[in-house]
Design a protein around this motif. Structure first.
Motif, PDB file in Angstrom:
ATOM      1  N   GLU A   1      -5.806  -4.052  -3.427  1.00 52.73           N
ATOM      2  CA  GLU A   1      -6.090  -2.706  -2.939  1.00 52.73           C
ATOM      3  C   GLU A   1      -7.579  -2.383  -3.079  1.00 52.73           C
ATOM      4  O   GLU A   1      -8.181  -1.776  -2.182  1.00 52.73           O
ATOM      5  CB  GLU A   1      -5.249  -1.683  -3.709  1.00 52.73           C
ATOM      6  CG  GLU A   1      -3.782  -1.667  -3.303  1.00 52.73           C
ATOM      7  CD  GLU A   1      -2.989  -0.572  -4.006  1.00 52.73           C
ATOM      8  OE1 GLU A   1      -3.609   0.396  -4.484  1.00 52.73           O
ATOM      9  OE2 GLU A   1      -1.758  -0.687  -4.083  1.00 52.73           O
TER      10      GLU A   1
ATOM     11  N   ILE B   1      -7.704   3.287   2.923  1.00 51.59           N
ATOM     12  CA  ILE B   1      -7.171   1.936   3.176  1.00 51.59           C
ATOM     13  C   ILE B   1      -6.306   1.946   4.438  1.00 51.59           C
ATOM     14  O   ILE B   1      -6.380   1.023   5.253  1.00 51.59           O
ATOM     15  CB  ILE B   1      -6.350   1.444   1.966  1.00 51.59           C
ATOM     16  CG1 ILE B   1      -7.273   1.160   0.777  1.00 51.59           C
ATOM     17  CG2 ILE B   1      -5.558   0.187   2.318  1.00 51.59           C
ATOM     18  CD1 ILE B   1      -6.544   0.818  -0.510  1.00 51.59           C
TER      19      ILE B   1
ATOM     20  N   VAL C   1       0.876  -1.167   0.000  1.00 55.94           N
ATOM     21  CA  VAL C   1       0.000   0.000   0.000  1.00 55.94           C
ATOM     22  C   VAL C   1       0.916   1.221   0.000  1.00 55.94           C
ATOM     23  O   VAL C   1       1.120   1.865   1.011  1.00 55.94           O
ATOM     24  CB  VAL C   1      -0.935   0.016   1.227  1.00 55.94           C
ATOM     25  CG1 VAL C   1      -1.942   1.145   1.103  1.00 55.94           C
ATOM     26  CG2 VAL C   1      -1.651  -1.303   1.366  1.00 55.94           C
TER      27      VAL C   1
ATOM     28  N   LYS D   1      -5.766   5.831  -0.729  1.00 60.06           N
ATOM     29  CA  LYS D   1      -4.687   5.346   0.136  1.00 60.06           C
ATOM     30  C   LYS D   1      -4.978   5.659   1.598  1.00 60.06           C
ATOM     31  O   LYS D   1      -4.734   4.842   2.488  1.00 60.06           O
ATOM     32  CB  LYS D   1      -3.345   5.970  -0.270  1.00 60.06           C
ATOM     33  CG  LYS D   1      -2.892   5.663  -1.677  1.00 60.06           C
ATOM     34  CD  LYS D   1      -2.644   4.200  -1.889  1.00 60.06           C
ATOM     35  CE  LYS D   1      -2.200   3.932  -3.318  1.00 60.06           C
ATOM     36  NZ  LYS D   1      -2.081   2.494  -3.604  1.00 60.06           N
TER      37      LYS D   1
ATOM     38  N   GLU E   1      -1.812  -6.790  -7.134  1.00 59.84           N
ATOM     39  CA  GLU E   1      -1.721  -5.767  -6.093  1.00 59.84           C
ATOM     40  C   GLU E   1      -2.890  -4.784  -6.180  1.00 59.84           C
ATOM     41  O   GLU E   1      -3.455  -4.387  -5.154  1.00 59.84           O
ATOM     42  CB  GLU E   1      -0.389  -5.024  -6.200  1.00 59.84           C
ATOM     43  CG  GLU E   1       0.798  -5.869  -5.784  1.00 59.84           C
ATOM     44  CD  GLU E   1       2.054  -5.042  -5.554  1.00 59.84           C
ATOM     45  OE1 GLU E   1       1.930  -3.811  -5.380  1.00 59.84           O
ATOM     46  OE2 GLU E   1       3.141  -5.636  -5.542  1.00 59.84           O
TER      47      GLU E   1
END
Length: 491
Positions: A97, A164, A20, A161, A93
């Motif tokens: 995410e 998360i 991340v 971002k 990935e």
């Protein structure tokens, strides 16, 4: 679900780490790009309510390409990157995410506009200077221009971002007393070892293989020996003219594109230092219109392709044109500092190789198999003896330093396998050695200083986080539907 996440923990197991990473960093421009036919689908993949866009995919691929290229001393090619599966890794990935983002939003984790603005302003990349840490809007806008990204898209990436990261804070569970005790006991257990190193590196070349053995092995494994998938193309090329370029025009071109010309430290090169690359890129930009006109002429059969070629599946030419169907033409594209237009004429599927053509590969594989058998048989024979005629290397633990004739990598492999086994006598196979050992005695060393406990506690916290994240991803994989549109990927 939160209670479930807090409970699901395991001990000292290494699993996949989910990346991340913030997109602001050492740059993603010019470090590899996977071209997708955007007309085929709006998204590369769909995860729950969220899509993975073509730009997100290319950005993530470029990020991975940059990292791998650094590890390869700047020598990574597009062909090697795709052979390593960086495109599929990028998609994995991104899908993970999106799984996390779906769940974060379902739990009500959102980042405000104020949080996004504050985060962007905190990046050192956008400081006015090393001394002046205030936000420089012009640097920020130039950076986005270089990424070919709008302010809204970049802000949305930062927002995702942040959301998360809010979810992931729930997984930051400190190690409890029981875990610390178990880990301490595991790390502080020491075995006194009698070790015998048997080097068989000179024996592999002595293995004799008869023609009948080779044919028999080939017969059993013939499906493993095939021709490479290859493609036949008709090719048209246009070479840039590097003569008589106007200096002032080249400088203007550099000014508008200077973020593409950076040194190893990521700093923009001065015009003089970047001149060779600028000259080629500028000449190619002048050639673009002619390439488009020739494309139309080729399509109308007004001019002919100049040559034909056969390329394997991992050649750059194939990778640049992997969405073409037989008989289709590519639009003009740049490769090897030239403009190319190609037509896919034929796809040559892999076919089984006859014995004579496969013989060298068969011999190599069979020799390797026989050598592995020799290593194993040698280890088994040593264990049958009453005593292992080795050397006492003293007490070792999981974190001991190498005090043997082995390389550090070999010693690490030995120690790792030693503490996974529960037998007093056994052997470990390396590439060309057999390590036969016997545990003579064991002891537990007290190494529970405050610093060691703090370091171990932090390590266990990271392990717990990784394990819980892995478990969470598995649960989210069941919860949200994943649709993958990327050709050749399987999940």
């Amino acid at each position: 679900m939160i209670t479930w996440m807090q409970r699901h923990k395991k001990y000292l197991v290494v699993t996949i780490w989910i990346s991340v990473i913030a997109f602001v960093g050492a740059g993603t421009v010019g470090w590899g790009s996977v071209d997708l036919n955007s007309s085929r689908s709006k998204y590369v993949a769909k995860v729950g309510n969220l899509g993975v866009t073509h730009k997100e995919f290319n950005d993530k691929y470029s990020e991975l390409f940059y990292i791998q290229n650094q590890l390869s001393n700047g020598e990574l090619t597009e062909e090697q990157a795709l052979k390593l599966g960086l495109d599929k890794q990028a998609l994995v990935e991104l899908i993970r995410e999106k799984l996390l983002l779906n769940y974060a939003n379902d739990l009500g984790f959102y980042a405000s506009e104020e949080e996004v603005v504050k985060t962007i302003a905190s990046y050192e990349l956008f400081n006015k200077s090393e001394e002046d840490k205030t936000f420089d809007k012009s640097k920020y806008l130039t950076y986005l221009k270089n990424l070919r990204m709008s302010e809204a898209d970049f802000a949305n990436q930062i927002k995702n971002k942040l959301e998360i990261s809010k979810l992931l804070k729930l997984l930051a569970v400190p190690a409890n007393k029981e875990e610390l005790e178990i880990a301490n006991a595991s790390l502080n257990m020491q075995d006194e070892i009698n070790l015998k190193i048997i080097d068989l590196s000179k024996e592999e070349d002595k293995i004799k293989l008869s023609e009948d053995e080779l044919k028999s092995y080939w017969q059993e494994h013939k499906d493993e020996y095939k021709t490479e998938l290859s493609y036949d193309y008709s090719v048209y090329t246009l070479n840039p003219n590097l003569d008589n370029l106007i200096e002032s025009d080249m400088k203007t071109y550099w000014e508008n594109n200077k973020f593409n010309y950076k040194d190893e430290e990521g700093k923009i090169k001065e015009y003089e230092l970047a001149l060779n690359d600028v000259k080629i890129d500028f000449a190619l930009s002048l050639l673009e219109k002619e390439a488009k006109l020739d494309y139309i002429k080729l399509k109308n059969n007004e001019i002919k392709f100049q040559s034909t070629t056969n390329q394997n599946a991992y050649s750059e030419l194939v990778l640049q044109n992997k969405d073409l169907k037989v008989g289709e033409m590519s639009k003009p594209f740049i490769m090897d500092n030239k403009y190319y237009i190609v037509r896919l004429d034929k796809i040559n599927q892999p076919t089984a190789l006859e014995f004579e053509k496969a013989k060298m590969m068969v011999e190599e594989d069979l020799r390797e198999l026989k050598f592995k058998e020799l290593l194993s048989n040698t280890g088994e024979e040593e264990l049958k003896k009453d005593k292992i005629n080795g050397k006492n290397i003293g007490f070792i633990s999981k974190v001991s330093k190498n005090n043997t004739d082995l390389t550090d990598t070999e010693f690490f492999t030995f120690v790792s396998e030693l503490f996974l086994k529960n037998t007093k006598k056994s052997y470990v196979l390396l590439n060309d050695k057999v390590l036969v050992y016997e545990i003579l005695s064991q002891k537990l060393v007290d190494n529970t200083s405050e610093k060691n406990n703090t370091d171990l506690s932090n390590e266990l916290k990271n392990i717990n986080f990784t394990l819980m994240l892995d478990d969470l991803i598995k649960e989210l994989d069941k919860r949200y539907e994943i649709k993958n549109y990327y050709k050749g990927s399987e999940f």
